[in-house]
Enzyme design. Sequence first.
Site, PDB file in Angstrom:
ATOM      1  N   GLU A 278      67.610 -45.885 100.032  1.00 39.41           N
ATOM      2  CA  GLU A 278      68.408 -44.693  99.752  1.00 39.41           C
ATOM      3  C   GLU A 278      68.695 -44.572  98.253  1.00 39.41           C
ATOM      4  O   GLU A 278      69.855 -44.554  97.817  1.00 39.41           O
ATOM      5  CB  GLU A 278      69.718 -44.715 100.543  1.00 39.41           C
ATOM      6  CG  GLU A 278      69.505 -44.509 102.022  1.00 39.41           C
ATOM      7  CD  GLU A 278      70.804 -44.292 102.799  1.00 39.41           C
ATOM      8  OE1 GLU A 278      71.874 -44.649 102.291  1.00 39.41           O
ATOM      9  OE2 GLU A 278      70.733 -43.766 103.916  1.00 39.41           O
TER      10      GLU A 278
ATOM     11  N   GLU B 240      66.755 -44.063 109.493  1.00 34.52           N
ATOM     12  CA  GLU B 240      68.081 -44.504 109.936  1.00 34.52           C
ATOM     13  C   GLU B 240      68.794 -43.342 110.607  1.00 34.52           C
ATOM     14  O   GLU B 240      68.730 -42.211 110.131  1.00 34.52           O
ATOM     15  CB  GLU B 240      68.979 -44.876 108.737  1.00 34.52           C
ATOM     16  CG  GLU B 240      68.642 -46.119 107.997  1.00 34.52           C
ATOM     17  CD  GLU B 240      69.654 -46.366 106.869  1.00 34.52           C
ATOM     18  OE1 GLU B 240      70.797 -45.881 106.941  1.00 34.52           O
ATOM     19  OE2 GLU B 240      69.267 -47.030 105.896  1.00 34.52           O
TER      20      GLU B 240
HETATM   21  C1  GAL Z   1      73.009 -45.882 104.887  1.00 37.06           C
HETATM   22  C2  GAL Z   1      72.460 -47.172 104.338  1.00 37.06           C
HETATM   23  C3  GAL Z   1      72.569 -48.316 105.337  1.00 37.06           C
HETATM   24  C4  GAL Z   1      73.921 -48.311 105.969  1.00 37.06           C
HETATM   25  C5  GAL Z   1      74.162 -46.981 106.634  1.00 37.06           C
HETATM   26  C6  GAL Z   1      75.486 -46.885 107.346  1.00 37.06           C
HETATM   27  O1  GAL Z   1      73.494 -45.097 103.845  1.00 37.06           O
HETATM   28  O2  GAL Z   1      71.120 -47.056 103.952  1.00 37.06           O
HETATM   29  O3  GAL Z   1      72.322 -49.531 104.641  1.00 37.06           O
HETATM   30  O4  GAL Z   1      74.880 -48.537 104.985  1.00 37.06           O
HETATM   31  O5  GAL Z   1      74.145 -45.967 105.667  1.00 37.06           O
HETATM   32  O6  GAL Z   1      75.685 -45.616 107.931  1.00 37.06           O
END
Ligand code: GAL
Length: 683
Positions: free
Chosen positions: A162, A319
């Site tokens: 990210e 994610e």
């Molecule tokens: C994203 C990040 C992850 C985790 C996740 C939690 O921004 O890439 O490592 O922190 O959010 O929602």
Amino acid sequence: MTSRHPSRFPYAPGSDGTPRLSYGADYNPEQWPRAVWEEDVRLMREAGVNIVSLGIFSWARLQPAEHTWDFGWLDEVMDLLHEGGIRADLATATASPPPWLTTAHPEVLPVTATGETVWPGARQHWRPTSPVFRTHALRLVRTLATRYAGHPALAAWHVNNELGCHNVYDYSDDAARAFRAWLRARYATLDALNDAWGTSFWSQHYSDWEQILPPRLAASHPNPTQQLDFKRFSSDALKDHLRAEREVLREITPDVPVTTNFMVMPGIKGMDYADWAGEVDFVANDHYVVPGPQDRDELSFSANLTSGIAGHRPWFLMEHSTSAVNWQPVNVPKRPGDLARDSLLHVAHGADAVCFFQWRQSAAGAEKYHSAMVPHAGPDSEVFRAVTGLGRTLRALAPVAGSEREPARVAVLFDWDSWWASEQDSHPTSRLAYHREALDWYSALLRLGIRTDVVPAHRTDLATYDLVIAPVLHVVPAALAKELTHYVEGGGHLVTTYFSGIVDENDHIWLGGYPGALRDLLGIRVEEFGPLPDGESVALDNATTGTLWTDRITVTAPDVEVLARYRTGAYAARAAVTRRTPGRGSATYVSTRLGADGLTGLLPELLAPAGVTGELPSAAAGAVELTVRRDAANRYLFLVNRTDEPVALPGLTGDVLAGPAADDGLVLPPREVAVLRQPRPER
Ligand code: GAL
């Protein structure tokens, strides 16, 4: 425009060799003792997981000191995964520099606009422009790539994580130097920069490049073009880091595709992902639902735009969450059915991989209350049962893998430059929210059951759409104005709104009356903006209500029709919504903020000249979101029930790949998804 290697998606081969959808999570085995790893792989297999993102925050474990490396544990994890038939999207581990590095080199730490150091203690505390950071990061990337080149579990490289989530704006001296270099490349001469930045204003004329700084804390509004260029530069600086890591990876493992996870979400606006998409071998995105009345509309919008920047080729959902997150003021868990519906809505919009943050819920650390595939309660849990259920569904959807999204007839344009510039300070109103306006149009289209593509304003062939909606298209360089005019002259139907066409790429006003670059095309002229104070609204004579903004419109072309007038307010009786019809095309202007409700009322009148109608039975329009993917032989209809009620879809036929049987007519239970396969008609 999109991936230079569009076919380089890391598909997991099914038993017969055909691609499958990928399924998995971020996997952080370093948070757990060795004994847990074996259970992890067993449970991953049970859930149908076939890929994990590994090592994202492992730098301190992989390189505990400058000259000490420890790969033993990762070797073991990679081997275990491989034995379990699970592949790795292996991170370059550069997202969170270790304490030894920031202690020895505090000059890698970012600096805020007010001159404060961003200290270590969380993550992503590095300057994108730090040469020292770059050297250490690339050494790690090279060492990792060399070690795991040829490892059978290695499916893809995951650059950093990210990029820009926490460190997009850095005002350090490194940033100042890099900003100057970026400006030199953009403008070549100081004269050109002084012109573009309008430095005759407030005695800001520069006589030496060294005088130029990032827009640090200033006495009043910093120069708007300096601010806009700093946003462009900051996006480019991170892109440059992505490229630097990617080049090392391509040199050592040319056959392994490289990606990084984007964050196409309303709260994240620093990175111009339409511009980044061509830098990766396949586009990957992260998305989190922020609960609210339009939350699933926003999910759909994000997935749709991700597909748009990926050129409608398959992309990777890197994610999302199985249930609650940990970073909202109140972190509400998902309701039954939401885990699958949210995931499948991404697949509907072209995701060929569905991954979560994270595999096993952490026992310690800042994210211990963030949901995961294996929750604190363990596998005997509703969440894990939903996770294994989704694994089965994704396996059944294997035929969809590799299919493209079928283009819609309507497009909503999205533009990072306009997002950045329209929300800057010292404007007619500070209340304008670019993303919200675009989302409201999209929500209205969803409510009417109109399939839509959300696409970048630049790099899209407008001619493929019957109707193009450009909300708050604020920055309109001459070339874009020409393209839009050409589109309308060619028979296209364009709709745009207040505060569109106002400035060029340097944030200079197009003079002669608003909406500047689009004035002639729209056949109207506005001498003064009429922003509305908080709580004030105006009634229109089409039963809608405007807030935020009004315009005092003078109609200037004979072929302009007034579709709605203001009934109240300072501009009562004047035009509020206009449509010009040069030839077969049309150019419509909406001068106030109608919100999703008002736009739902107005849209049928705007869709009519383009001949656009819903594709579902009218009773289901709005209740069900329809998305279509296709390959050479088939169309795949994704039908997503947006409501908490069952919805009947009579007359729809096809092989049911997922969802309830459709023998006696399809009835979609609340919040469920069906996927139907139909043969593609001969063309
Ligand atoms: C994203 C990040 C992850 C985790 C996740 C939690 O921004 O890439 O490592 O922190 O959010 O929602």
